[in-house]
Design an enzyme around this catalytic site. Sequence first.
Site, short mmCIF file in Angstrom:
data_model
loop_
_atom_site.label_atom_id
_atom_site.label_comp_id
_atom_site.label_asym_id
_atom_site.label_seq_id
_atom_site.Cartn_x
_atom_site.Cartn_y
_atom_site.Cartn_z
N LYS A 1 -7.37 -4.92 -5.17
CA LYS A 1 -6.05 -5.27 -4.65
C LYS A 1 -5.93 -6.78 -4.46
O LYS A 1 -4.92 -7.40 -4.84
CB LYS A 1 -5.80 -4.56 -3.31
CG LYS A 1 -5.68 -3.05 -3.40
CD LYS A 1 -5.38 -2.46 -2.02
CE LYS A 1 -5.22 -0.95 -2.08
NZ LYS A 1 -4.88 -0.37 -0.77
N ASP B 1 0.86 -1.18 0.00
CA ASP B 1 0.00 0.00 0.00
C ASP B 1 0.90 1.24 0.00
O ASP B 1 2.11 1.15 0.26
CB ASP B 1 -0.90 -0.04 1.23
CG ASP B 1 -1.83 1.15 1.31
OD1 ASP B 1 -2.34 1.58 0.26
OD2 ASP B 1 -2.04 1.67 2.42
N ASN C 1 -8.47 -1.36 4.58
CA ASN C 1 -8.62 -1.59 3.14
C ASN C 1 -7.52 -2.48 2.57
O ASN C 1 -7.57 -2.86 1.40
CB ASN C 1 -8.65 -0.25 2.40
CG ASN C 1 -7.40 0.55 2.62
OD1 ASN C 1 -6.71 0.37 3.63
ND2 ASN C 1 -7.08 1.43 1.71
N ASP C 2 -6.53 -2.81 3.37
CA ASP C 2 -5.46 -3.70 2.92
C ASP C 2 -5.65 -5.14 3.38
O ASP C 2 -4.87 -6.01 3.01
CB ASP C 2 -4.10 -3.20 3.43
CG ASP C 2 -3.80 -1.78 3.00
OD1 ASP C 2 -4.06 -1.48 1.82
OD2 ASP C 2 -3.33 -0.97 3.82
#
Length: 1030
Positions: free
Chosen positions: A696, A317, A720-721
């Site tokens: 991702k 990220d 979000n990762d």
Amino acid sequence: MQCPNCSNCPERRRVQSRCVRRRRLLCGGDEKRVDSRTIYVGHRPCPDTEAFIPSKFCDNRIVSSKYTVWNFLPKNLFEQFRRIANFYFLIIFLVQVSELSSFIICKKDLQALPATIECEQPQPDLYKFVGRMHIYKPEQEPAVRSLGPENLLLKGATLKNTKKIYGVAVYTGMETKMALNYQGKSQKRSAVEKSINAFLLVYLCILISKAVVCTTLKYVWQSKEGQDEPWYNQKTQKEKDTNMYLKMFTDFLSFMVLFNFIIPVSMYVTVEMQKFLGSFFITWDKDFFDPEIQEGALVNTSDLNEELGQVEYVFTDKTGTLTQNNMEFIECCIDGFQYKHRDTRCELDGFTVTDEPVNKLQQKAGQKEELFLRALCLCHTVQVKEAGSEEVLTDQVDGIDGMQPQPEEERGFIASSPDEIALVRGAMEYGFTFLGLESKSMKIKNRENNIEEYKLLHVLNFDPVRRRMSVIVQTKSGETLLFCKGADSSIFPRVKPEEVDRIRMHVERNATGYRTLCVAYKQLSAEEYAVADTGLREARLTLQDREQKLMAMYNQVETGMSLIGATAVEDRLQEEAAETMEALQGAGMKVWVLTGDKMETAKSTCYACRLFQRGTELLELTVRTLEDGRLKLSFLSCRSWSTANQDYGFIIDGATLSLMMNPPREADASQYRSLFLQICQNCTAVLCCRMAPLQKAQIVKMVKNSKGSPITLSIGDGANDVSMILEAHVGIGIKGKEGRQAVRNSDYAIPKLKHLKKLLLAHGHLYYVRIAHLVQYFFYKNLCFILPQFLYQFFCGYSQQPLYDAAYLTMYNICFTSMPILAYSLLEQHISMEILLDNAALYREIANNAMLRWRPFLYWTVLGIFQGLLFFFGVRFLFSNPALQDNGQVFGNWSYGTIVFTVLVFTVTLKLALDTRHWTWINHFVIWGSLAFYVFFSFFWGGIIWPFLKQQRLYFVFANMLSSVSAWLVIIILILLSLLPEILLVVLRKPRGPHSRQPSQSNVGGSQSSQPSARPLLMRTFSDESNSVI
């Protein structure tokens, strides 16, 4: 908190017949929510005009465990039997509840509040919630309040700045958003474990072959006259009546049991101990300790330690990972004039930009200055954090402390984004201070220290589609103002064209290094505000298509604005981020940056991190450059990649990736993915910008499943990762300022990005070399152990007579040879950590599971066969002279086996001593201690008559054996001959390369020793071209 499924008060929870809940599985956010649920608060009676049916909401139990009572046995057995060894152990054995996680929401009677809540059915999107609340008052029309995601508390929420709240549970149990978003972790298997399974199949074939050969030869030998039933061993009648095929099968199983020690049962125990104990070295490493957060590294999964040394792709990220996520206000542009908070000099893309600081604002933009600064103070969702008597003020982002402590005279701020805090603090530097929000009243202190009050009428929230947010406020004089801030691409089309040119140049220049936002405003007339107010309220109260209606109203209000200026905020790089990325690329890893930021900002970060160099040719495939997806991808894939000394970088955005992953024709999907991977594999670095979390994970999965199944690593710091962290072979979480979701879902957690370098290049390298040597060594020493037993059958009439005593068979792997290899696998440093960190290219020597390939496996197997043959026939040569004792007494079969076993134990232990390059007192203790223990045990076991043994085969055998000079001579000669190939390889091979002598330390966890270090021991068997040495 009131529970909607309370069994003893059903009148509180009823659903209108028109809102009967449809039970469905909600797996995504794109389902059509055509129904809703109604929850009754308080004791409001049921209206006579409405028909109700009892609702059946699910209970409050949430099962988040991997197993349940019902699936534990089959699921666990399946996972265990994926290891071939476990299935084999079960067969040999035949021959010879889940933890339920649940929580119950506590119930508390609300104060008398007759109300109903209508809301959407459960769906997994954490950031979406649509509902409304009807509050009933006697003899009055019901008051209707809009409910959105800001009104919904999720599991783990923390109460701040208020003593207590009253709440109503709208979703329970498996219908909660957290439960709907739960994804069970798939069991990750390392490449080493797959290699073990492959090697085990080979040894199983060897085992079966030995048993078949011995069984066959036994019946061939017994077919000769007089061999099957000699005069001294007559068969009983029962034996004569036994079916021949059944007897052959029984003999086959007997040989399987006799030779089953070739399968290293104890290896699995040792491997698990090595992984578990070895993980503490990561936790204990002081270099991973961060004084800022007072924490070090964290190991959540010890099964993947060796995988850290095999990484080929790194997915990272940007914000909070490559950068600090600690925003600092740098400059602003007001009406075309530039203002800098400090003298700033930055170098990006090789260019230097310098502007002198300006202290007097009034000399430039005039009246728009104060309007701009008021916009910064009002257009946000920041809250002021008041300090207690002994509390140190710090800024918080999403409730996470971590920003810099503030002076006592200043207030701390709480915000959902560090950008907003940076802008509010930037306005403070120019004399405008935000004092807080109280009862819809926003207060600011202007440059003359006067307090200004504004009534907050509406907040038009930020979302990634609009890429802007607005507030509508009313001044004391009655003016209604709209302030808006957002990305340049979303603001410029909504302001007057003649105002754009004065700002665009500054925005484009700052976009190469800073995060930029444009600021605009609009004065609303009474009629305009009335229309906007009515439209916004009606949109917020709808349950169906609320987002679309709100979006339409936002777009209607945010038009015809006047552009005031733009801001530039710096998100500084993480400490040593550039050096870390450079080291990873030097180690042969390909680094991909997956970010939601815009391309210009992400590209400048890649340049600053040295992922893109000045000479890197950038290939861009974005919506801006995309004309025809097929032609563009085909053109990029067909270009020549053989240009000497030319590095390529590839840039793609989320919209283009969606077109590629989901083309109009499904048949083109695999072709596009293949072309995409072909392009990316020829680039030194890849930047994917404007990526959604799901995209991702899709990128990681696509690379992970590509040809060759490369080992992938994902690193991030925010929620979000999480998806890409779970998808990759190895997931790394950073203990940053975006919460701890990434850390909780990761396999390893580190405080800073810079720690990734040592984690991979040093710890990962050493872990892989250690466990690879452990696996090969176990197969080797067990082959040495069983081969003489197999050869012995040719001389005992295939009678399943064991060569070794039962005590030796049991204790060989448990006591005599287990501790030295365990100590080696924990402490060995064939190359010191400093050398590994300084020479990233050493990481490439062990890439692609190099030490567990078939060539080194064949070397160890041949070595084991050679030594096993030498042990057996060397001792047999000794026994060619029957009288080996001074008194003429002859040695028996147990003496024969004991001599072979003694040579075996000393040889395999000394082989490990020759392989050891980093000696500690623990290595000395376990190696020489194991040999001493074997001698002591042999004397002790054979020197006493044990009453619990029916027959004692080794009584005084070991002592008698050592009384023979011939036995001593043969033991010493056989040990030397067995180790001679290893000694010759060490002596005759000349040191080469720059690392022929490498310092190490002699302390156990330490890292260095003064002795010369060598190249990885197993590498010499298959990589003679290496720059390391033996």
